[in-house]
Scaffold this motif. Sequence first.
Motif, PDB file in Angstrom:
ATOM      1  N   ALA A  32     -27.130  -0.861   6.174  1.00 11.29           N
ATOM      2  CA  ALA A  32     -26.844  -0.505   7.563  1.00 11.29           C
ATOM      3  C   ALA A  32     -26.021   0.779   7.641  1.00 11.29           C
ATOM      4  CB  ALA A  32     -26.106  -1.652   8.254  1.00 11.29           C
ATOM      5  N   HIS A  33     -25.068   0.929   6.717  1.00  4.45           N
ATOM      6  CA  HIS A  33     -24.212   2.118   6.724  1.00  4.45           C
ATOM      7  C   HIS A  33     -25.022   3.383   6.435  1.00  4.45           C
ATOM      8  CE1 HIS A  33     -20.244   4.052   6.487  1.00  4.45           C
ATOM      9  NE2 HIS A  33     -20.783   4.817   5.544  1.00  4.45           N
ATOM     10  N   ILE A  34     -25.932   3.305   5.472  1.00  4.46           N
ATOM     11  CA  ILE A  34     -26.762   4.467   5.136  1.00  4.46           C
ATOM     12  C   ILE A  34     -27.676   4.823   6.301  1.00  4.46           C
ATOM     13  CG2 ILE A  34     -28.592   5.317   3.620  1.00  4.46           C
ATOM     14  CD1 ILE A  34     -25.854   5.218   2.302  1.00  4.46           C
ATOM     15  N   ARG A  35     -28.248   3.815   6.953  1.00  4.75           N
ATOM     16  CA  ARG A  35     -29.158   4.075   8.082  1.00  4.75           C
ATOM     17  C   ARG A  35     -28.477   4.896   9.172  1.00  4.75           C
ATOM     18  NH1 ARG A  35     -30.912  -1.312   7.663  1.00  4.75           N
ATOM     19  NH2 ARG A  35     -29.630  -1.877   9.454  1.00  4.75           N
ATOM     20  N   LYS A  36     -27.217   4.566   9.490  1.00  5.39           N
ATOM     21  CA  LYS A  36     -26.534   5.256  10.589  1.00  5.39           C
ATOM     22  C   LYS A  36     -25.667   6.427  10.114  1.00  5.39           C
ATOM     23  CE  LYS A  36     -22.570   2.066  10.583  1.00  5.39           C
ATOM     24  NZ  LYS A  36     -21.840   1.029  11.335  1.00  5.39           N
ATOM     25  N   TYR A  37     -25.680   6.705   8.809  1.00  4.11           N
ATOM     26  CA  TYR A  37     -24.867   7.793   8.275  1.00  4.11           C
ATOM     27  C   TYR A  37     -25.342   9.118   8.876  1.00  4.11           C
ATOM     28  CZ  TYR A  37     -22.222  10.543   4.908  1.00  4.11           C
ATOM     29  OH  TYR A  37     -21.337  11.424   4.333  1.00  4.11           O
ATOM     30  N   PRO A  38     -24.426   9.941   9.393  1.00  3.68           N
ATOM     31  CA  PRO A  38     -24.862  11.161  10.083  1.00  3.68           C
ATOM     32  C   PRO A  38     -25.393  12.241   9.151  1.00  3.68           C
ATOM     33  CG  PRO A  38     -22.454  11.044   9.968  1.00  3.68           C
ATOM     34  CD  PRO A  38     -22.964   9.732   9.470  1.00  3.68           C
ATOM     35  N   GLY A  39     -25.057  12.175   7.858  1.00  3.41           N
ATOM     36  CA  GLY A  39     -25.514  13.180   6.909  1.00  3.41           C
ATOM     37  C   GLY A  39     -26.846  12.834   6.275  1.00  3.41           C
TER      38      GLY A  39
END
Length: 441
Positions: A187-194
């Motif tokens: 989930a964190h990678i999906r929404k990561y802005p970079g």
Amino acid sequence: MLHINDLTYRIEGRPLFEKATLAIYAGSKVGLVGRNGTGKSTLFRLIKGEISPDDGEINLRKNMRLGAVDQEVPSGSQSLIATVLAADTERADLLAEAETATDPLRIAYIHTRLGDIDAYSAEARAASILNGLGFDAEDQLKPCADFSGGWRMRVALAAMLFAQPDMLLLDEPTNYLDVEGAVWLEAHIRKYPGTALIVSHDRDFLNEAVTHIAHLREGRLYSYTGGYDAFERQLAEQNRLNMALMAKQEDERRHLEAFVTRFRYSASKAKQAQSRVKKLEKMQPVATIISDPIAPIVLEGPDRPLSPPIIRFNNVDLGYGELTVLRRIDQRIDEDDRIGLLGKNGEGKSTFAKAIMGEIDPLNDGHIKRHKKLRIGYFAQHQIDALNPVASAYDHIVELMPDATEAQRRARLAGFGLGVKNAETPRAIYQVAKKRAYSSR
């Protein structure tokens, strides 16, 4: 964001990359897949500038910040939360300068910049990341030295994520995570802005976290849209079309060759035959995906079946000293059971496993009954920490099978996909870990 152009790199004359090309655009999340030994980790080293290509180039956007988890995991007396906060060096430097700055303009800039980088919510963000990776509030205040190498790898991952680089380079990030941690990271990678480039063998992770797949095969890089399942479908369809085109080309080749053979020496057809000879010479073979079969892993079963139950827990409390972790366990395990043991960190999964192996005894008057002929094989969560990094797979198997012949040892390695090619390679230990057997009667 990242452009790889005609990259060529060889190790001891063996080509890992030959004219490989790939473009990764800002905001995309790319899963890098390929067979072991094809060069995925080497590509990361090339991108980071640790080694140089033999030819071609890797172009990164100017002033782009790369983030990768170092092999040297954090240790020492610094707390987990402090270790993660220290990863944002700009914030740390600005806070330190704010204590001594006297120029009003500089002070104004410092506080403006601290606001821009959201420095005042940093502790909450760091704590949230650590919590997602399995550290509760109490753990976050403990020193890094209190944790094993696998747990400190999580701290290193948390620190890198907290620093929010422009591009993440993640090499098997779920290796040290439990199910909850892996789901949180997805989930964190999906929404990561970079942007992110991720090496992984975790199919579920690649389906949930990435937007593209980069497939490394035969020294080239091929890009596909979607997660791993979508990549497999596209790859299969591409191969199907290529095989159909190859069959069509072979039919055409046979017709051309038949015409040439029949009319090569015919005066009236000689010009047409020569034209077909030239066409045959110019015909390029259709590229097909070379089949690279995967060696199956062979897990030998017991010599003979045991009567059930092989283990029985009756009203068992488990824990350490005054600490009770699990209470009133009533559980049986039969020979044909296949059990997945799930639970949050600290809930007692390892404690239960240790009780099965006989490493700890019940805290109460409950009892654990094991079949008298039961033998238990245990592969620990952080087993790789116990391996000698300079030893080969064969070196380890010699230690584990001292009375076996060389043929028996190599057969055991081959059963895990380690043939002659990599059994003597020290780095092969990262593909198969040393197995320790515990026996109980």
